[in-house]
Structures are given as structure tokens and as C-alpha cells.
Motif scaffolding. Sequence first.
Motif, PDB file in Angstrom:
ATOM      1  N   LEU A   1      43.264  46.799 -10.434  1.00 14.74           N
ATOM      2  CA  LEU A   1      41.850  47.038 -10.983  1.00 14.74           C
ATOM      3  C   LEU A   1      42.014  46.527 -12.614  1.00 14.74           C
ATOM      4  O   LEU A   1      42.727  46.840 -13.369  1.00 14.74           O
ATOM      5  N   VAL A   2      40.838  46.112 -12.902  1.00 12.30           N
ATOM      6  CA  VAL A   2      40.587  45.382 -14.224  1.00 12.30           C
ATOM      7  C   VAL A   2      39.821  46.379 -14.857  1.00 12.30           C
ATOM      8  O   VAL A   2      39.951  47.093 -16.073  1.00 12.30           O
ATOM      9  N   SER A   3      38.549  46.635 -14.394  1.00 10.55           N
ATOM     10  CA  SER A   3      37.518  47.640 -14.997  1.00 10.55           C
ATOM     11  C   SER A   3      36.524  48.031 -13.658  1.00 10.55           C
ATOM     12  O   SER A   3      36.204  47.153 -12.936  1.00 10.55           O
ATOM     13  N   VAL A   4      36.016  49.202 -13.956  1.00 10.04           N
ATOM     14  CA  VAL A   4      34.590  49.520 -13.133  1.00 10.04           C
ATOM     15  C   VAL A   4      33.901  50.564 -13.865  1.00 10.04           C
ATOM     16  O   VAL A   4      34.426  51.366 -14.443  1.00 10.04           O
ATOM     17  N   THR A   5      32.611  50.475 -13.772  1.00 11.99           N
ATOM     18  CA  THR A   5      31.881  51.520 -14.273  1.00 11.99           C
ATOM     19  C   THR A   5      30.815  51.760 -13.259  1.00 11.99           C
ATOM     20  O   THR A   5      30.432  51.095 -12.490  1.00 11.99           O
ATOM     21  N   TYR A   6      30.418  53.181 -13.409  1.00  6.81           N
ATOM     22  CA  TYR A   6      29.379  53.521 -12.358  1.00  6.81           C
ATOM     23  C   TYR A   6      28.437  54.619 -12.868  1.00  6.81           C
ATOM     24  O   TYR A   6      28.685  55.256 -13.688  1.00  6.81           O
ATOM     25  N   ASP A   7      26.997  54.214 -12.945  1.00  5.90           N
ATOM     26  CA  ASP A   7      26.032  55.243 -13.671  1.00  5.90           C
ATOM     27  C   ASP A   7      25.398  56.082 -12.443  1.00  5.90           C
ATOM     28  O   ASP A   7      24.598  55.620 -11.762  1.00  5.90           O
ATOM     29  N   PRO A   8      25.781  57.235 -12.261  1.00  6.83           N
ATOM     30  CA  PRO A   8      25.142  58.287 -11.333  1.00  6.83           C
ATOM     31  C   PRO A   8      23.912  58.429 -11.542  1.00  6.83           C
ATOM     32  O   PRO A   8      22.986  58.824 -10.548  1.00  6.83           O
ATOM     33  N   ASP A   9      23.281  58.258 -12.738  1.00 13.16           N
ATOM     34  CA  ASP A   9      21.535  58.318 -13.018  1.00 13.16           C
ATOM     35  C   ASP A   9      20.971  57.105 -12.393  1.00 13.16           C
ATOM     36  O   ASP A   9      20.078  57.433 -11.910  1.00 13.16           O
ATOM     37  N   THR A  10      21.606  56.073 -12.399  1.00 14.76           N
ATOM     38  CA  THR A  10      20.969  54.945 -11.927  1.00 14.76           C
ATOM     39  C   THR A  10      21.435  54.179 -10.824  1.00 14.76           C
ATOM     40  O   THR A  10      21.055  53.382 -10.137  1.00 14.76           O
ATOM     41  N   SER A  11      22.808  54.793 -10.240  1.00  8.90           N
ATOM     42  CA  SER A  11      23.402  54.119  -9.213  1.00  8.90           C
ATOM     43  C   SER A  11      23.826  52.822  -9.475  1.00  8.90           C
ATOM     44  O   SER A  11      24.274  51.915  -8.537  1.00  8.90           O
ATOM     45  N   GLY A  12      24.140  52.203 -10.599  1.00  8.78           N
ATOM     46  CA  GLY A  12      24.374  51.056 -11.010  1.00  8.78           C
ATOM     47  C   GLY A  12      25.756  50.981 -11.088  1.00  8.78           C
ATOM     48  O   GLY A  12      26.894  51.770 -11.310  1.00  8.78           O
ATOM     49  N   TYR A  13      26.516  49.990 -10.467  1.00 14.08           N
ATOM     50  CA  TYR A  13      27.945  49.655 -10.330  1.00 14.08           C
ATOM     51  C   TYR A  13      28.288  48.240 -10.878  1.00 14.08           C
ATOM     52  O   TYR A  13      27.486  47.259 -10.769  1.00 14.08           O
ATOM     53  N   GLU A  14      29.268  48.403 -11.510  1.00 21.90           N
ATOM     54  CA  GLU A  14      29.846  47.021 -11.977  1.00 21.90           C
ATOM     55  C   GLU A  14      31.597  47.284 -11.744  1.00 21.90           C
ATOM     56  O   GLU A  14      32.109  48.032 -12.510  1.00 21.90           O
ATOM     57  N   GLY A  15      32.218  46.350 -11.263  1.00 20.48           N
ATOM     58  CA  GLY A  15      33.716  46.295 -11.110  1.00 20.48           C
ATOM     59  C   GLY A  15      34.193  45.058 -11.065  1.00 20.48           C
ATOM     60  O   GLY A  15      33.609  44.091 -10.830  1.00 20.48           O
ATOM     61  N   GLU A  16      35.595  44.934 -11.396  1.00 19.56           N
ATOM     62  CA  GLU A  16      36.199  43.810 -11.753  1.00 19.56           C
ATOM     63  C   GLU A  16      37.721  43.812 -11.165  1.00 19.56           C
ATOM     64  O   GLU A  16      38.452  44.816 -11.478  1.00 19.56           O
ATOM     65  N   PHE A  17      38.313  42.968 -10.497  1.00 20.59           N
ATOM     66  CA  PHE A  17      39.684  43.131  -9.820  1.00 20.59           C
ATOM     67  C   PHE A  17      40.254  41.861  -9.880  1.00 20.59           C
ATOM     68  O   PHE A  17      39.614  40.881  -9.521  1.00 20.59           O
ATOM     69  N   LEU A  18      41.414  42.029  -9.764  1.00 23.23           N
ATOM     70  CA  LEU A  18      42.484  40.723  -9.496  1.00 23.23           C
ATOM     71  C   LEU A  18      43.129  40.949  -8.221  1.00 23.23           C
ATOM     72  O   LEU A  18      43.347  42.006  -7.726  1.00 23.23           O
ATOM     73  N   TRP A  19      43.079  39.895  -7.312  1.00 24.80           N
ATOM     74  CA  TRP A  19      43.635  39.857  -5.983  1.00 24.80           C
ATOM     75  C   TRP A  19      44.911  39.172  -6.057  1.00 24.80           C
ATOM     76  O   TRP A  19      45.066  37.841  -6.563  1.00 24.80           O
ATOM     77  N   HIS A  20      46.003  39.777  -5.626  1.00 28.52           N
ATOM     78  CA  HIS A  20      47.454  38.977  -5.547  1.00 28.52           C
ATOM     79  C   HIS A  20      47.846  38.761  -4.125  1.00 28.52           C
ATOM     80  O   HIS A  20      47.566  39.757  -3.399  1.00 28.52           O
ATOM     81  N   ASN A  21      48.353  37.843  -3.971  1.00 30.48           N
ATOM     82  CA  ASN A  21      48.984  37.476  -2.656  1.00 30.48           C
ATOM     83  C   ASN A  21      48.207  37.573  -1.464  1.00 30.48           C
ATOM     84  O   ASN A  21      48.255  38.027  -0.269  1.00 30.48           O
ATOM     85  N   SER A  22      46.962  36.925  -1.499  1.00 32.91           N
ATOM     86  CA  SER A  22      45.955  37.073  -0.355  1.00 32.91           C
ATOM     87  C   SER A  22      46.378  36.246   0.642  1.00 32.91           C
ATOM     88  O   SER A  22      46.799  35.017   0.520  1.00 32.91           O
ATOM     89  N   SER A  23      46.297  37.036   1.928  1.00 25.64           N
ATOM     90  CA  SER A  23      46.773  36.130   2.978  1.00 25.64           C
ATOM     91  C   SER A  23      45.970  35.235   3.461  1.00 25.64           C
ATOM     92  O   SER A  23      46.253  34.000   4.113  1.00 25.64           O
ATOM     93  N   GLU A  24      44.491  35.197   3.181  1.00 28.53           N
ATOM     94  CA  GLU A  24      43.505  34.158   3.502  1.00 28.53           C
ATOM     95  C   GLU A  24      43.629  33.173   2.645  1.00 28.53           C
ATOM     96  O   GLU A  24      43.833  31.846   3.021  1.00 28.53           O
ATOM     97  N   ASP A  25      44.223  33.210   1.352  1.00 34.25           N
ATOM     98  CA  ASP A  25      44.668  31.880   0.442  1.00 34.25           C
ATOM     99  C   ASP A  25      45.802  31.181   1.077  1.00 34.25           C
ATOM    100  O   ASP A  25      45.737  29.969   1.136  1.00 34.25           O
ATOM    101  N   ASP A  26      46.752  31.997   1.511  1.00 34.79           N
ATOM    102  CA  ASP A  26      47.986  31.205   2.096  1.00 34.79           C
ATOM    103  C   ASP A  26      47.724  30.645   3.040  1.00 34.79           C
ATOM    104  O   ASP A  26      48.088  29.324   3.347  1.00 34.79           O
TER     105      ASP A  26
END
Length: 600
Positions: A144-169
Amino acid sequence: MRASDRISLADVARATGAALGSFDSASVTKALGGFASTHIGGDTHPTIADISECLFFSPGDGRIWLQDQRMVLLHTEALGSMRREMIDSLGIEKARGLFTRAGYVSGARDAQLVRKHWPDADPPAAAMAGTRLHALEGVVKVELVSVTYDPDTSGYEGEFLWHNSSEDDEHIAAYGIGGSPACWMQVGYATGYVSTLFGRLIVFRETMCRSMGEAHCRVVGKSADKWDDIEEDMRYLNAREFVDTAAYARPLPRAAELPAVDAPAGDAMVGASSAFNAACHQLSRVARTSATVLFTGESGVGKEKFASMLHKISPRKDQPFIAVNCAAIPETLVESELFGVERGAYTGASHSRPGRFERASGGTLFLDEIGALSFVAQGKLLRALQEGEIERVGGTRGISVDVRVVAATNEALRQAVREGRFREDLFFRLNVFPIHLPPLRERRDDIPLLMTHFLNHYRRKHGCNAGGFTHAAVRALLNYDFPGNIRELQNLVERAVIAADVDGLIDVHHLFTGGEALNADIMTLRMQGSSGTLNFSAPAATSAALTPNMKVTEHSLEQSERDMLQRAISACHGNLSAAARQLKTTRPKLAYRARKHGLI
């Protein structure tokens, strides 16, 4: 299968002393941004240990379970081989869409599991459970890098890093380093999981990928209306081009800018579930032919919408589409309505007029509720279908018609044939290409998408600026059985948009005001110390523990739950699965509550 025949991953870990791994609480809390008011870390339920309690192996009969969902262990090389063949045979665009949709279904199923078995989990904890499930399933390690969620507007923003992706392999092994991201199933999974969890469309994009030469993958998720060009993302999520993409991201205009005439809410085909996509594939396949199609399914599932779309994507799209509700025509008028009338055929027939078959000639005739036709009318319809010719009431000559007949019914026509209420020969004439449309309760993956679509539509139509749905409203809709199917969901959302305050959120009391029977588990009060919280899963043990004569004190509810859990666990000699069966609950729920009370 008996629970004793299954061995969970957690049981193996306890027996061997192996650690299941944990998440760094401090780093997770720091990254949670708008979620930071609620502490979450490796010890927040559901933890990875909690989730591992849901994974069962049954070597004796060759099955693996993630709670009540059957899983398989599959060699990534086998999946990579299938991926390679699909890309080579279908092309990269179609293959990407197939894998994205498969990932969406997987994510939606995991979100349903989390909602069902940890109904008390806070939104951030439930969201983090998806990353833990993804890792437990061997797909990718999520940071997890960052995530925010506004319950008033239901707005969501999130950023993540993926390691060891089986699809990429597998993608790199087959095609090497390229210029585009390749974690298609994982992007679909993230979209399906978070959208199902929060009850609105939240789209993820992969901005960096190991298949492009990067050290790791980076993904960004946002609410659909925060992306500028969502059509590209929805192109892979939707099975067919005729499924609506723009409906998710249309901005809300000011009231003065509302168009004078708006399209009806049913204009868009909205959905991403496997059942919906299967129906779309069948629709696309039969549309290019002139075969008779029979749509089956409960009332309100969208049979007329599918029939209309069948016409629009067929070679007959420039010719008429005529819809007839057979149940709405009196039996004495069926023949004249379908086949037309000649002047003087009966008293009052002052002029000749064509019937629905003639008006639809060259195009499509949709016969809704076909099972309501009388036996006499069925015989006349059968002749028209067999001969391609009709005769007006009072007429003396046959009229050739070129009509594609599409029928729909909410009855089981085979059963009606057995009971003598429907002609067998007509049934086989209509049942050339049947398409079954499942009820909404069997395609719950589509509920968040439909909620967003109808919300946007009715905000524009009525000039109401409802801000979105509360968590309580989302959970209520996701747990509701929808006896009226999509039509009922459409009505509920329209009602709520009108009833909600300007710029306010839609809550449960805005939705269910027409006598709907809500699930009894929705909105119950759970005492926690001296405070209470509204939740959506009334524990059987708690409700059974209270008796009419019991004196209810500040701690009676919690103490009663603890006592009953302790008695059940002791009676079963520490076997949590057996105790869960005794209390008519699931093992993860019981383990969570027992751990909360310090019993294990």
C-alpha cells in the motif's frame, strides 16, 4: 462434506509452527490517508491469520475451498500457456478483455466473502483484506502506498505497488519486455473487489509494469467519475461493444442545462458479471442470424432490453422493432392485433388496418409474456411462424411477411407444456435459440454498476444533486433479494434520488419506503462496552442468549455472547468448527468473536 474432513491453512501453520506473515502496522497506518482516523494494521481483523482460516484443503475428494467457494491450484505455466494461445488466436485486445473480466469476477467473489464473514470490519480493514487475499491466493504481493476515501462523496483514490506478479512472470517468459502493462487479471480483480465492497464503480489502472521493464508494478484506483477517459477501461471490462461505457462517467450538469428530452433509464446495457457477459456473448452470436430467440427469466430482469439490443445489432436494425405484451391483449382481440383487420370484418371495423406482423415486416417482432396466449391464439401464431404468411381477420388472401420473432416469458414453458397449458409444437418453434437471463440476486457483481448508472441517470432527469450512497445504503442494497430484479433497483434508486437532501447522501430510509421486506440481519445494534454500533449481521449466539426475563445491563449482551461461546467451545473440546456448527454460524465468525473475548 464434513468440516472434519477439511484441513485449513491455519491448522497447518499451527501444527508446524510456521508463520503466516504479517503486515507492518505503522507503514499501513501512515499510508491510509483519509482512512487514518481508524487504526488498521497487521492486528486489525480480518488479519491474514483470519483469512487463512477460510482456506481449506480436502485431499480425500480432490477439492480446495475458500470458505464456501471452490478453488483450484493451477500451475502458472499452464495459465501462461492458455494466455499465450488466447492472445495468438484472439488477438491481444480480446484476450486482455477476457482476462480482465475473469479477474473482475474473482475480485467480486472475494469482496462478497469478506462482507459475509467479517460484517463488523471497518471499510479500511475490509479494503485491506483484498490485498491479503490476493497474496494468499498466490497472485501478487501488494504494498500500500496511499489511499483516501471520502464518505460524504463516496470518492476513492488509492495507489499500490505490486511485487512478484505471477501474470508478469508468464507474460515476460512468452513475449519478453514490451511497451504495455500485462497484469490484466489483477487489474480486473482490484476493480471488482473494491467496486463490490464500496458499492460504486472504482476503476484501477496499471501505470507501471514489470512487463514494461520496471522493477515493480504500480496501480492507481479512482472512482469512475474521477477518470477523464474511462471508456478505454470499460472497453476491457465489458464483454461486447453494445454494453454501455459512458454511463459511468457522465458529469452531472446544472439543472438549467438539463436536456428537454432525456433517454429512458433502460437505454444502456450495464453489467460486468459472468452471467451478464455470457448472455451478451449469446446475444452477439445469434444477432447476425434470423433465428427465433426465446428469452427466459423472472419479471424485471431486462428481457425487453435484451430483445431491443438484439434488434439494434442485427442486420435488421434499420427496419421496425415492434413490441407486443401478449398478457395485455384481451383474448378476443389477439388475432386482430397480431394479424390485422379487413374493412367490414365485424361491426365497427370501418377501415382496414395492418396487424403487428405486417408492421414489423422486414424487422423484429417481440412477443413478451408469450405464455399468456390462449390455446387458440397459440395455434394461429404457430401457423404464421411456419408459413411466413398471415391472413387478416375477415380477409380472403394470405399476406407474406418477413419477420424475425423474438419471444420472452417468465414462465417455465416446458412445465406449461407438460401441464397442457402451452402447445408443444409452438414451444419447439420458439425455442430455437434460448437465452436465460438470471435474476439480479444471482448476478450481484452488477449491482454497484447499476446503482451508479441509475444514480447518474435520475440525477440528470430530475435535476436532483444527490451526492451518492452511504455505506448503510450500499450494504442494504447488496444484501437485498430484489424480487422485482433490475426494475425494482431502478425504482428504488429513482425514489431515493428524489427523497434525499440536496447534496446529501442516499441512506437506507430513502430507499426502502414502499413496504419492501428487508433482510432481518440488516441494521442490528451491537453493544461494545458502553457504546453501541449499527452493523449488518446479528449473531445467532447473542440473540439466543437473551431471554425475556433476563435483566439487561450495560455489559449483558457482550457477557452473554462470551458465555455462550465459552460453553460451546468447551463442549466441543476446543474444536472451533464443531462449535460453529452448534451455534449455526461460520468458523471464521466464531474464531473472530472468540479471539475478541480472549477465549483463544
